[in-house]
Scaffold this active site. Structure first.
Site, short mmCIF file in Angstrom:
data_model
loop_
_atom_site.label_atom_id
_atom_site.label_comp_id
_atom_site.label_asym_id
_atom_site.label_seq_id
_atom_site.Cartn_x
_atom_site.Cartn_y
_atom_site.Cartn_z
N HIS A 121 -18.43 -45.53 3.72
CA HIS A 121 -17.88 -44.44 4.21
C HIS A 121 -18.09 -43.24 2.99
O HIS A 121 -17.36 -42.05 2.82
CB HIS A 121 -16.00 -44.47 4.08
CG HIS A 121 -15.72 -45.48 5.10
ND1 HIS A 121 -15.85 -45.21 6.36
CD2 HIS A 121 -15.18 -46.92 5.02
CE1 HIS A 121 -15.24 -46.45 6.81
NE2 HIS A 121 -15.02 -47.39 6.32
N LYS B 30 -2.61 -37.22 7.00
CA LYS B 30 -3.78 -37.34 8.30
C LYS B 30 -2.85 -37.04 9.46
O LYS B 30 -3.07 -36.47 10.61
CB LYS B 30 -4.28 -38.41 8.37
CG LYS B 30 -5.55 -38.53 7.34
CD LYS B 30 -6.41 -39.96 7.50
CE LYS B 30 -7.52 -39.88 6.47
NZ LYS B 30 -7.55 -39.71 5.34
N GLU C 294 -13.80 -31.59 9.36
CA GLU C 294 -14.53 -32.53 9.70
C GLU C 294 -14.02 -33.05 11.15
O GLU C 294 -13.12 -33.31 11.39
CB GLU C 294 -14.41 -33.52 8.52
CG GLU C 294 -14.68 -33.06 7.27
CD GLU C 294 -14.81 -34.09 6.20
OE1 GLU C 294 -14.38 -35.42 6.59
OE2 GLU C 294 -15.33 -33.99 5.19
N ASN D 79 -10.90 -30.83 4.69
CA ASN D 79 -11.21 -30.69 3.07
C ASN D 79 -10.88 -29.39 2.57
O ASN D 79 -11.73 -28.56 2.95
CB ASN D 79 -12.55 -31.27 2.56
CG ASN D 79 -12.54 -32.65 2.76
OD1 ASN D 79 -11.79 -33.40 2.37
ND2 ASN D 79 -13.50 -33.31 3.62
N GLU E 135 -10.05 -34.67 9.60
CA GLU E 135 -9.42 -34.11 8.63
C GLU E 135 -10.15 -32.62 8.14
O GLU E 135 -11.14 -32.30 8.47
CB GLU E 135 -9.50 -34.92 7.38
CG GLU E 135 -10.85 -35.47 6.91
CD GLU E 135 -10.78 -36.37 5.69
OE1 GLU E 135 -9.55 -36.93 5.26
OE2 GLU E 135 -11.98 -37.15 5.40
N ARG F 174 -11.51 -27.22 0.05
CA ARG F 174 -12.18 -27.07 -1.17
C ARG F 174 -13.52 -26.87 -0.75
O ARG F 174 -13.88 -27.06 0.35
CB ARG F 174 -12.12 -28.35 -2.11
CG ARG F 174 -12.33 -29.58 -1.61
CD ARG F 174 -12.48 -30.93 -2.47
NE ARG F 174 -12.50 -32.11 -1.73
CZ ARG F 174 -13.61 -32.66 -1.32
NH1 ARG F 174 -14.89 -31.99 -1.45
NH2 ARG F 174 -13.68 -33.97 -0.77
#
Length: 660
Positions: free
Chosen positions: A235, A116, A275, A295, A293, A297
């Protein structure tokens, strides 16, 4: 284009990839564990290879076995799906070293977004807005506290290598920072082997909005607009939608441009999602969103993007991986209507969203929705994997219509044999704030009691349950007539909470059924009752009505019925008086398993003295651990389980000596 690909995954996403591959004339290879021998994705594939035992570490995380399976079946490429090895750069390197193609981004791109703090630094350099905070290497507690004081409270401490909410602490005031830091660092070390943290300004009314991006090997990068995934619990996303409600054009332009910048900064190829954390305290604004972040994929919620763009994202993944340019330009991609997706899980929501594993006895989806699933009737939801049953997706010209269709589709979905979150999802669809698009990540937590209040069963539910369990009107509505009186049967009904009630069914001519209580009262009287093909038809107060039902017998010989009536899915059982296997379950002298799963640890032995609240055992299912504690002081008389044993929810774990 490829002629044969391997899908390194299971369940819904494996079936989803196979659907597109089949349409494109591409053969597919499935991999499976011993627990998935009869799984739907194994049946759909052209070939299937066993790669290990049920634990993911011995099967779906075995990159070497997966690559060997691809080589043995002459597959040319590997699609990772999501989860498991989908964001593991070492797996990508191994695939390419074996002469195969990874259907996803490069290992370099995955690594650049893996931590991160490093990802946020990279985004800052690329001109992508990031949440104000500290992402430095110096982890001196005094420095970290000084940074938090400068940023201003509330702040969020986050494990650098974290995910799924682990290693995350909200700090409201300066004096609480040091203790929270110590706790977050300890959890980061235990969960990820890395105690380092970063500190960010906490957004008090956060929304989670993400942008799907697509890049190819020819330098093209496009976005496919945004999705709002703010409806979360712990979450974890629950209902997602596209586009985001109340999204102004200028904010959309700013956010999608930032996402494309992020993708270009790392030379991104294939599908990915950027995101953002968004300030939802008021109208969305161009300076009110920040990178969270990326992702690297395909996301679980990709179907809502497919619905509003008309594109098949898996097909685009295959095309890009095969070296082809993107089939569309940015100008070609337009928003068409609104789409929502609900994640249907086998879980006990009132019990704290505990996994509810077991056998799916009956499964019938609504025909008015897209239903992406990896299971079917007869399948087992095991404690080894994610308990998802299906994703239910609706698409309409407007958000209100799509939401209404989603609620209708959920109400028409009939599941028997498992406890699910179906009613919880339906309640969310009716939630006033969500219906108006006023949602943030804390909505479910704030209204959890109201959302999980399933209500009590009524007299009609009980009457229909008794009728279907007894079979008294099945296919022969007039067969219960008697010369000297009406036919009568007694049926004992039991709910999940253990409450029982014995009812008397009195059947007269022409399918008349009176359901009498134990005191002889007649709370419910139905007319023209008949049963056929899983439907009970009846007349109540002069109005014709019907309910769907499914009756089955479990391995203990207990008969169950699941009713789908007025959009509600309620279940009853008729206890088997000969079954005494668990007669001691539920009394104060025993402790039972809170959920089906695997016993990770047993902390007591026979003869041990325990006090109320002492830990007796730990049960794990789907990566969720639950400590089983003693309900009272006492002496252990029997321990019925051992470490590593698989248990069903409700099974007795420990017995105590009698008080006398």
């Amino acid at each position: 284009m490829f002629s044969n690909i391997l899908i390194a995954n299971r369940g819904e996403i494996a079936c989803r990839v196979m659907d597109t591959a089949c349409r494109m004339g591409i053969k597919t290879v499935a991999v499976y564990s011993e627990a998935d021998t009869h799984a739907r994705h194994v049946k759909l594939a052209d070939e299937a290879v066993l790669i290990g035992s049920p634990p993911v570490s011995e099967s779906y995380l075995r990159g070497d076995a997966i690559i060997q399976a691809a080589l043995d079946t002459s597959a040319e490429a590997i699609h990772p799906g999501y989860g498991f090895l989908s964001e593991n750069p070492d797996f990508v390197d191994s695939i390419e070293a074996a002469g195969l193609i990874f259907i996803g981004p490069s290992s370099k791109a995955i690594r650049s977004m893996g931590l991160k703090d490093a990802a946020k630094k990279l985004m800052e350099q690329a001109g992508v807005p990031v949440v104000p905070g500290y992402h430095g290497e110096d982890q001196d507690p005094a420095l970290l506290k000084a940074q938090a004081d400068t940023i201003g409270y509330p702040v969020l401490i986050k494990a650098r290598a974290g995910g799924g909410g682990k290693g995350m602490r909200l700090v409201e005031q300066s004096q609480d920072f040091s203790a929270a830091l110590e706790s977050a660092a300890r959890e980061g070390q235990n969960a990820f082997g890395d105690p380092a943290v970063l500190i960010e300004k906490y957004i008090t009314s956060p929304r989670h909005i993400e942008v799907l991006v697509f890049g190819d090997s020819h330098g093209n990068v496009v976005h496919l607009f945004e999705r709002d995934c703010s409806l979360q619990r712990r979450h974890q996303k629950v209902i997602e939608e596209a586009p985001a409600p109340d999204m102004p054009d200028d904010v959309r332009d700013a956010m999608t441009s930032a996402a494309v910048k992020a993708a270009k900064a790392i030379g991104y190829e294939n599908a990915g999602t950027v995101e953002f954390i968004v300030d939802g305290s008021g109208p969305l604004r161009t300076d009110g969103f920040w990178f969270m972040e990326m992702n690297t994929r395909l996301q679980v919620e990709h179907p809502v993007t497919e619905a509003i763009t008309g594109l098949d994202l898996v097909e685009m993944q295959l095309q890009v991986a095969a070296g082809e340019p993107l089939p569309v330009s940015q100008m070609d991609i337009q928003i068409q209507g609104h789409a929502l997706e609900a994640r249907l899980y086998a879980e006990d929501v009132p019990a704290g969203f505990l996994p509810a594993v077991g056998r799916i006895e009956h499964l019938e989806f609504s025909k008015s929705a897209r239903n992406d699933t990896g299971v079917e009737a007869g399948a087992e939801i095991s404690s080894f994997y994610d308990p998802m049953i299906a994703k239910i997706i609706t698409h309409s010209p407007s958000r209100s219509e799509a939401l209404k269709k989603l609620e209708q589709s959920l109400c028409e979905t009939h599941i028997a044999g498992l406890t699910t979150n179906r009613d919880f999802l339906s309640a969310l669809c009716r939630h006033q704030e969500f219906a108006k698009g006023e949602v943030d990540t804390g909505l479910i937590a704030r209204d959890l009691d109201r959302l999980t209040d399933s209500g009590s069963t009524n007299d009609i539910d009980q009457a229909l349950a008794a009728i279907t369990l007894s079979g008294i009107c099945e296919d022969k509505p007039h067969s219960n007539w008697r010369l000297w009186g009406d036919a009568e049967r007694r049926v004992t009904l039991q709910r999940k909470n253990g409450t029982q009630e014995t009812l008397r069914l009195r059947v007269g001519g022409h399918g008349q059924v009176a359901c009498l209580g134990a005191d002889g009262s007649v709370p419910t009287e139905l007319f023209h009752v008949s049963i056929h093909n899983g439907i009970v038809e009846f007349e109540l107060n002069g109005v014709k009505d019907q309910a769907k039902f499914y009756v089955w017998k479990d391995k203990h010989g207990t008969r169950h019925t699941s009713l789908l009536y007025k959009g509600r899915n309620v279940s009853f059982e008729s206890p088997n008086p000969l079954n005494r296997a668990n007669s001691d379950v539920g009394n104060s002298g025993s402790v039972t398993a809170p959920m089906s799963g695997t016993v990770l640890a047993v902390h007591v032995t026979v003869g041990a003295k325990v006090a109320m609240g002492d830990r007796l055992a730990v049960v794990e299912a789907m990566k969720m651990e639950m400590a089983v504690t003693s309900p009272r002081d006492g002496i252990v008389s029997e321990v019925r389980v051992k470490t590593g044993q698989a248990v069903e929810g409700g099974v007795t774990l420990v017995l105590f000596e009698d008080d006398d």
